[in-house]
Design an enzyme around this catalytic site. Structure first.
Site, PDB file in Angstrom:
ATOM      1  N   ASN A 262       0.811  -1.214   0.000  1.00  0.00           N
ATOM      2  CA  ASN A 262       0.000   0.000   0.000  1.00  0.00           C
ATOM      3  C   ASN A 262       0.847   1.268   0.000  1.00  0.00           C
ATOM      4  OD1 ASN A 262      -3.049   0.348   0.155  1.00  0.00           O
ATOM      5  ND2 ASN A 262      -2.730  -1.623   1.194  1.00  0.00           N
ATOM      6  N   LYS A 265       0.873   3.197  -3.082  1.00  0.00           N
ATOM      7  CA  LYS A 265      -0.289   4.042  -3.349  1.00  0.00           C
ATOM      8  C   LYS A 265      -0.404   5.167  -2.326  1.00  0.00           C
ATOM      9  CE  LYS A 265      -2.679   0.001  -3.834  1.00  0.00           C
ATOM     10  NZ  LYS A 265      -3.917  -0.753  -3.609  1.00  0.00           N
ATOM     11  N   ILE A 288     -10.928  -7.935   0.267  1.00  0.00           N
ATOM     12  CA  ILE A 288     -12.299  -8.258  -0.139  1.00  0.00           C
ATOM     13  C   ILE A 288     -12.342  -9.199  -1.338  1.00  0.00           C
ATOM     14  CG2 ILE A 288     -13.271  -6.103   0.750  1.00  0.00           C
ATOM     15  CD1 ILE A 288     -13.332  -5.092  -2.174  1.00  0.00           C
ATOM     16  N   CYS A 349      -7.207  -1.012   8.756  1.00  0.00           N
ATOM     17  CA  CYS A 349      -6.765  -1.802   7.610  1.00  0.00           C
ATOM     18  C   CYS A 349      -6.321  -0.779   6.577  1.00  0.00           C
ATOM     19  CB  CYS A 349      -7.872  -2.726   7.112  1.00  0.00           C
ATOM     20  SG  CYS A 349      -9.498  -1.975   6.972  1.00  0.00           S
ATOM     21  N   SER A 350      -6.869  -0.793   5.373  1.00  0.00           N
ATOM     22  CA  SER A 350      -6.493   0.263   4.435  1.00  0.00           C
ATOM     23  C   SER A 350      -7.397   1.481   4.629  1.00  0.00           C
ATOM     24  CB  SER A 350      -6.587  -0.245   2.999  1.00  0.00           C
ATOM     25  OG  SER A 350      -5.683  -1.318   2.819  1.00  0.00           O
ATOM     26  N   GLY A 352     -10.305   1.264   6.524  1.00  0.00           N
ATOM     27  CA  GLY A 352     -10.927   1.212   7.838  1.00  0.00           C
ATOM     28  C   GLY A 352     -12.434   1.055   7.799  1.00  0.00           C
ATOM     29  N   ARG A 391     -19.346   0.272   3.275  1.00  0.00           N
ATOM     30  CA  ARG A 391     -20.032   0.648   2.045  1.00  0.00           C
ATOM     31  C   ARG A 391     -20.981  -0.452   1.585  1.00  0.00           C
ATOM     32  NH1 ARG A 391     -15.867   3.442  -1.811  1.00  0.00           N
ATOM     33  NH2 ARG A 391     -14.798   1.454  -1.770  1.00  0.00           N
TER      34      ARG A 391
END
Lengths: 576, 758
Positions: A262, A265, A288, A349-350, A352, A391
């Site tokens: 990560n 990014k 995911i 995490c990334s 959250g 989401r």
């Protein structure tokens, strides 16, 4: 068959449901029984199939449909077939004679239209559903009173309105709890260093030790190892808010390789050099996409039928239980740090909103028995999942025909599965039963309620969801009896430490294999215990009556027997 | 001395050993003297022995004395704060010699290891002794501080005495003889007094008569041709045969069968079909003729004269060797393999053991026979070479499915008595008590208990007894006192009696049966056998018309829309068979030419129909046979594994709650009874709560007002057993996470263990 005879007629009583083409002579290919002839009715909410020669009915909310496919008219008899792939672990197939080409088109089109309203510029059915319930589920959760229940604000934590209009972070709720000595201005600077502005905020505080569970997104460290003094100070403040420990644990849900990747990014993880007294732990939970693939494999193994041989190795090859294990293991480590170590933890995490939500909510479920009540669990979902911006719209794809969307993932199903695993290990520790969990998952897809619509609190507010749709909790709280576990013992002080091992983790057959008719609805323990509870209540009533009777008689018969007790029987506690 | 101790122990709990968990144990009482039974003698002993509790460190280890007697291996800790027996025959650290699977001595420094048998020598001084037990425990003792000579001697003694040269060297013979003379006065008419309901032993014709009457098997009769075992050495003295068969014919037919075992009636369906078990015919030439005669006689005993079906179990079920191998593997996986390392491949390893596959095969075969008896109304003969192994499992399972009587405690015991003990299951050989022939060893009875557990797991309210009962029953096989498990036939059992008496003055010596639970457990502890959920004729809490039948609460439905979505749960309710290929893409699953027509066998249709109706717990009960519904019997296989022990959780917490509920109901009932005859003067006294405690049925009693804040510590998934020190595995007293981290190497790189020991 559970459906009452009158269902067929009464389905259309509800004004909001529009009825569309009934089609005679449709064949439903039941994977278990074989072909069944009958009538199909499609409404803007559901597909309803009624068999002509038997009691059989199939009643499918269209929200469950992930994909509709025409299966070519290659058949010499001129049949046309539709395959429906569903989000709830089943595939359905229909066919009918191709008498007029227009008919075929219309069924297909109606399905495509109402199964995917969003793609067609239509409203999701929840906005049309006008049922009124005695309870109002939108009132279940109020952030301020939940924080108050936890004792916030206190001398170390305050409630901030910095995100009142979602300016600082549009995926966070408007009410946030943060350390007392960090002013709002600094929070904004911290938010610049955290992905999507999701700064560390309080999820839960231990009533005695003051150790906390806080959640956030990854720090924007990047390849150059950027640092933020404000962020470092902020985490120090979180640690200082807990006098019991001079350490802070940062749980990064990802595998360390992913976390490192990560950085490319702009993201990354906290370096222990920058954050003194903090220790970083990776929990190795996959992303995911891995989870979606695992569930797809699981569906292959369990639907429609389970092969007679190699069941366990087939199950193993899906890795589903292994993922469940890693998530529960992470949550257990968090709970243990807070409970046994009296140490505060930061979870991310990334972004959250996926793995982080799983971890914080599961650890809170282990730590706080309040969340194991029906209302408490609703609060937990409203808080950790809905208000903190899991989401749902994106992960489930409500009404969206784009079934290959890489953003879809069974993150929430996985969480409910983990909860079910906990209820298996602690059958008396939860106020709700299995049906409650299954109902939540069913209405995650059904689009009947507004609860799981949209991606964030802000969006729900913008869409005016609470005004325009009904909350799932309205339905559930209006008939609590259905969802309560009669074995529940309300121990106020019981932290759950599950055994996170494949020896105890099981496939949730009551959910994943429920379509298989050989999976009979088992004679459930809770039904039997309900009988016993009712029996006790009745006996208690009769004893009480007789008791009153005797007391009255003895009072009238002899006034000199003054010592006659008014209540001579130790009451047996009744809590039906 | 034994009798005197009895009384004190009655009040003690099964579980006091679980006091281990309490943070501050009460000050230790002085260690009680070692209790010997009549006839028990100490063979050898060693002092300063350390019993290992934990593999990682030895701070929890116990110091004490290791004793080998002619009955057991005993360890007496020097100061054990919770040294109290709950089992009346065995202490927490005792293992009967018959329970030893393997005795292994180790010398750490020399890297030597030897498995001990009888009459052996040891060329090194043992530093460690590891005992592998048949009840799946593994115990480890260290001799660092003990004298090398006494260590060596005690090891050799254990090795020797656990391999008895002869049946009569088993402790039961010694014990029963002595005990008999002490307790002679207590017996009436040669039989011991039994309280409450009696389990029929089927050792006399009246028991069979009652069974014939109970099942309305009017076309069957009790036959005594085998009295004094003159026909077959392995059959009981009384058997049941078709009325159309004369004794003379039977005697003649017996010559054709293995071991002269004529066919045995097991059970009658109320529709008239009979279940019959049979050994194979010795001479293939006479096979057809013999079969014909037997079939004819059985057909004559059927009210509709319907045909007879023969099911040859040897051909469709695993043999005893395969079963033994499967058991060895699953035991290895559950108790020996390192916990964390075996996690990754746990499911496939369990599958590879084939144990669950075999459990399923037996249940499936039994269900198939149920279909013939119940669905087709034909009599069934189950045939097996000797009629003493597979037939025992299948015939008892069939009856358990068909007849609710056998799901009561007494019924179940009579079933075991009838189909195992009397039918001549070779317990002595299958248990391998004498450790003479490993090839004969096979855990058929455990397999049967596992099958029963699977049914119990699926129908939790259908059985009067609990899984704790099944587990304790399996453990009783390894106590060499019960005639039930010591012998291979009634004849052997009968003849053994005579040998046990030092002075043969009374031929009717009594060997106790395992069903005399009071020999092992106090009345209170025996209540752990009672299932609070049981729905049965004699069930204490329901079915007496006081409460209307509870149908499933009708769902309060607020709209048809909702009801629809809730009921969509039950798609495809009708049962069915595999019609679609499981694998492959959607397109291949939904082939346009897909033909749903499927040849469904009649038995499949029969099961489908049965499963489409709600199960009647008083009637026929068929287990779900999908592989996904065969579960590992965790209490049995994992009870000693500390890492697998869920603290303050597990099925016992549900049992706990339900027991309390039923106890409250019992209290209310008795209050009601008191009121019924009550005049004002006889108002029930304050605080009077139901029947005296020894008559209460539930182990866990109704709540007191001061209910605890947390679940009691002794409630664990291993309850009523305690893993501590029984698997010489790391036992964790610390935080759950230190338990979790054990072996979880992936995390150790980012976090040090030191940080975890808070």
């Amino acid at each position: 068959i559970d459906v009452n005879r009158d269902t067929y007629e009464s389905i259309f009583n509800c004004l909001t449901i529009k009825r569309y083409i009934p089609t005679q002579d449709v064949t439903y290919f039941c994977p278990f029984t074989g072909a069944l002839r009958g009538t199909v009715i499609i409404t803007n909410y559901r597909l309803f199939f009624k068999c002509t020669d038997s009691e059989f009915v199939l009643d499918l909310p269209l929200g469950v449909v992930s994909r509709v496919e025409k299966i070519g008219s290659a058949s010499s008899r001129g049949d046309v077939s539709y395959g429906l792939v569903c989000k709830d672990m089943r595939n359905l197939r229909f066919s009918h004679k191709l008498m007029e080409d227009t008919l075929r088109k219309s069924i297909f089109e109606v399905l495509m239209k109402f199964a995917f309203p969003v793609s067609n510029g239509l409203q999701i059915f929840a906005f049309e559903y006008g049922q009124v319930f005695p309870e109002n589920g939108w009132k279940v959760y109020d952030a301020v009173s939940e924080y108050r229940r936890q004792g916030i604000p206190n001398e170390s934590w305050r409630i901030t309105k910095v995100n009142d209009h979602y300016e600082m972070c549009d995926t966070y709720p408007c009410t946030l709890a943060v350390p007392v000595n960090i002013p709002d201005e600094e929070l904004k600077r911290v938010s610049a260093f955290r992905a999507k502005g999701r700064i560390p905020v309080l999820s839960w505080i231990h009533p005695e030790s003051q150790a906390t569970v806080t959640r956030c997104s990854q720090p924007m460290v990047g390849v150059n190892g950027k640092r933020s003094k404000e962020d470092e100070k902020y985490l120090q403040a979180i640690m200082d808010a807990n006098a019991q420990s001079h350490k802070l644990f940062i749980f990064d849900a990802r595998p360390s390789v992913n976390a490192a990747a990560n950085k490319m990014k702009g993201g990354g993880f906290e370096s222990e050099d920058a954050y003194q007294n903090a220790e970083l732990v990776f929990l190795d939970i996959h992303n995911i996409h891995v989870m979606r693939e695992s569930l797809r494999k699981l569906k292959d193994v369990v639907y429609p039928n389970i092969e007679d041989s190699r069941w366990l190795s087939n199950l193993e090859s899906t890795h589903w239980l292994e993922h469940i294990k890693l998530i529960l293991a992470g949550a257990l480590r968090i709970a243990d740090k807070v409970e046994s170590g009296k140490t505060s933890v930061v979870v991310h995490c990334s972004d959250g909103w996926d793995r982080t939500a799983q971890l914080t909510s599961l650890s809170m479920l282990m730590l706080d028995s309040y969340y194991r009540t029906i209302r408490g669990f609703e609060v937990l979902l409203e808080k950790e999942w809905l208000s903190f911006g899991h989401r749902f719209q994106l992960r489930i794809g409500h009404g969206d025909k784009n079934h290959t969307d890489a953003d879809r993932s069974p993150v929430f199903i996985q969480f409910i599965d983990c909860v079910w695993q906990l209820t298996r290990q602690f059958p008396a520790a939860f106020e709700f039963n299995e049906y409650f969990l299954v109902t939540i998952l069913d209405h995650l897809y059904s689009c009947l309620f507004g609860t799981f619509l949209c991606n964030s609190e802000q969006q729900r507010l913008k869409e005016d969801v609470p005004k325009r749709a009904v909350s799932l909790w309205s339905y559930i709280n209006s008939q609590l009896e259905e969802f309560s576990n009669p074995l529940y013992v309300n121990y106020s002080n019981h932290v759950l430490f599950p055994v996170v091992s494949l020896r105890h983790l099981e496939l949730w057959v009551g959910y994943y294999i429920r379509w298989n008719p050989r999976m009979r609805p088992q004679e459930p323990i809770h039904l039997r215990s309900k009988e016993l509870l009712a029996k006790r209540a009745e006996l208690q009533k009769r004893v009480d009556e007789l008791q009153r009777d005797v007391t009255n008689r003895s009072a009238s018969s002899s006034s000199d027997r003054a010592g006659s007790p008014t209540r001579s029987i130790t009451p047996v506690q009744t809590f039906v | 001395a034994f009798a005197g101790n009895d009384k004190k122990k009655t009040e003690m709990h099964f579980t006091t050993q679980l006091l281990t968990f309490f943070p501050a144990p009460p000050p230790p009482p002085p260690p009680p003297p070692f209790v010997y039974f009549p006839g028990e003698i100490v063979v050898n002993e060693a002092n300063f022995v350390r019993k290992c509790i934990n593999t990682e460190n030895n701070q929890d280890d116990l110091w004490g004395k290791l004793i080998c007697t002619n009955f057991k291996v005993s360890f007496i800790p020097n100061d054990d704060p919770h040294k109290r027996l709950s089992h009346k025959l065995l202490g927490e650290h005792d293992i009967p010699l018959t329970c030893l699977e393997q005795v292994v001595t180790v010398n750490d420094t020399k890297g030597k290891k030897k498995v001990l048998g009888s009459n052996q020598k040891l060329k090194f001084n043992p530093t460690e002794l590891i005992l592998y037990c048949k009840d799946l425990r593994i115990l480890r003792f260290c001799f660092n501080e003990a004298g090398p000579e006494s260590a060596r001697k005690v090891c050799l003694a254990i090795g020797h005495y656990s391999h008895p040269a002869d049946l009569q060297l088993l402790f039961g013979f010694e014990y029963q003889g002595r005990r008999y003379h002490e307790f002679k006065g207590e017996r009436v008419n040669g039989y011991p007094q039994r309280t409450g309901l009696r389990t029929p032993f089927f050792d006399r014709s009246s028991d069979w008569d009652r069974e014939i009457k109970r099942t309305s098997a009017s076309e069957w009769r009790v036959c005594s041709i085998n009295e004094d075992y003159i026909i077959s050495p392995s059959l009981p003295e009384f058997i049941v045969v078709p009325v159309s068969m004369a004794d003379q014919d039977l005697k003649q037919y017996s010559l054709y069968f293995t071991d002269m075992r004529v066919p045995l009636w097991c059970w009658n369906h109320h529709n008239g079909s009979a279940l019959v078990r049979m050994a194979s015919v010795v001479d293939p030439l006479t096979q057809r003729k013999t079969d014909q005669k037997i079939f004819t006689a059985i057909t004559r005993s059927h009210p509709h004269r319907s045909e007879v079906l023969k099911s040859e179990l040897d051909k469709c079920l695993p043999n005893i060797l395969e079963i033994q191998n499967a058991f060895i593997k699953i035991r290895q996986i559950c108790t020996l393999d390192p916990f964390e390392e075996s996690e990754e491949r746990w499911l496939s390893t369990i599958e590879n053991s084939r144990w669950l596959e075999f459990v399923r095969a037996f249940l499936k075969q039994s269900a198939e026979i149920v279909y013939y008896l119940d669905g087709k109304n034909v009599s069934v003969i189950i045939q097996e070479e000797e009629d003493r192994d597979l037939n025992c499992v299948v015939s008892s399972l069939v009856q358990l499915m068909l007849d609710p009587h056998y799901r009561s405690l007494i019924g179940f015991q009579s079933l075991v008595q009838k189909e195992w003990v009397m039918a001549g299951h070779r317990f002595l050989d299958r248990c391998n008590h004498l450790k003479k022939n490993d090839k004969e060893e096979s855990p058929l009875f455990v397999l049967f208990l596992d099958c029963v557990w699977q049914m119990m797991n699926q129908y939790p309210a259908a059985f009067e007894f609990t899984e704790a009962y099944l587990t304790v029953l399996s453990d009783s096989m390894w106590i060499p006192l019960f005639s039930t498990f010591l012998f291979s036939s009634s004849k052997q059992r009968e003849f053994a009696k005579n040998k046990a008496i030092p002075s043969a003055e009374d031929p009717t010596l009594y060997f106790p049966s395992v069903w005399e639970w009071s020999l092992q457990y106090s009345t209170k502890d025996q209540t752990l056998f009672n299932n609070p959920m049981y729905v049965g004729k004699g069930a204490a809490c329901v079915q007496n018309g006081e409460v209307k039948s509870f149908s499933r609460t009708k769902q309060k439905s607020f709209s048809s829309t909702l009801r629809g979505s809730a009921t969509s749960l039950r798609n495809g309710l009708r049962g069915g068979e595999d019609t679609l290929p499981r694998r492959g893409s959607l397109m291949s699953e939904l082939k346009p030419d897909f033909s749903p027509a499927k040849d469904e066998s009649p038995s499949e249709r029969y099961f489908k129909e049965w499963f489409s109706r709600p199960a009647d717990l008083h009637g026929l009960l068929i287990p779900v046979l999908m592989p996904s519904h065969m579960a590992l019997w965790k209490l049995f296989f994992l009870r000693w594994v500390p890492e697998a022990c869920i603290s303050k959780g597990g099925p016992i917490t549900a049992y706990h709650k339900l027991s309390q509920l039923v106890d409250e109901i019992e209290i209310l009932r008795s209050q009601l009874r008191q009121y019924k005859g009550a005049s004002p003067a006889s108002t029930p006294l304050k605080g009077q709560r139901g029947r005296p405690s020894e008559q209460r049925n539930m182990y866990f009693r109704a709540y007191s007002p001061d209910e605890p804040q947390t679940p009691p510590d002794y409630l664990t998934s291993s309850f009523p057993f305690n893993p501590a020190g029984n698997l010489c595995r790391r036992y964790v007293y610390g935080t759950p996470i230190s338990k979790f981290l054990n072996g979880a190497r992936i995390w150790l790189s980012t976090e040090t263990l030191a940080n975890d020991t808070v």
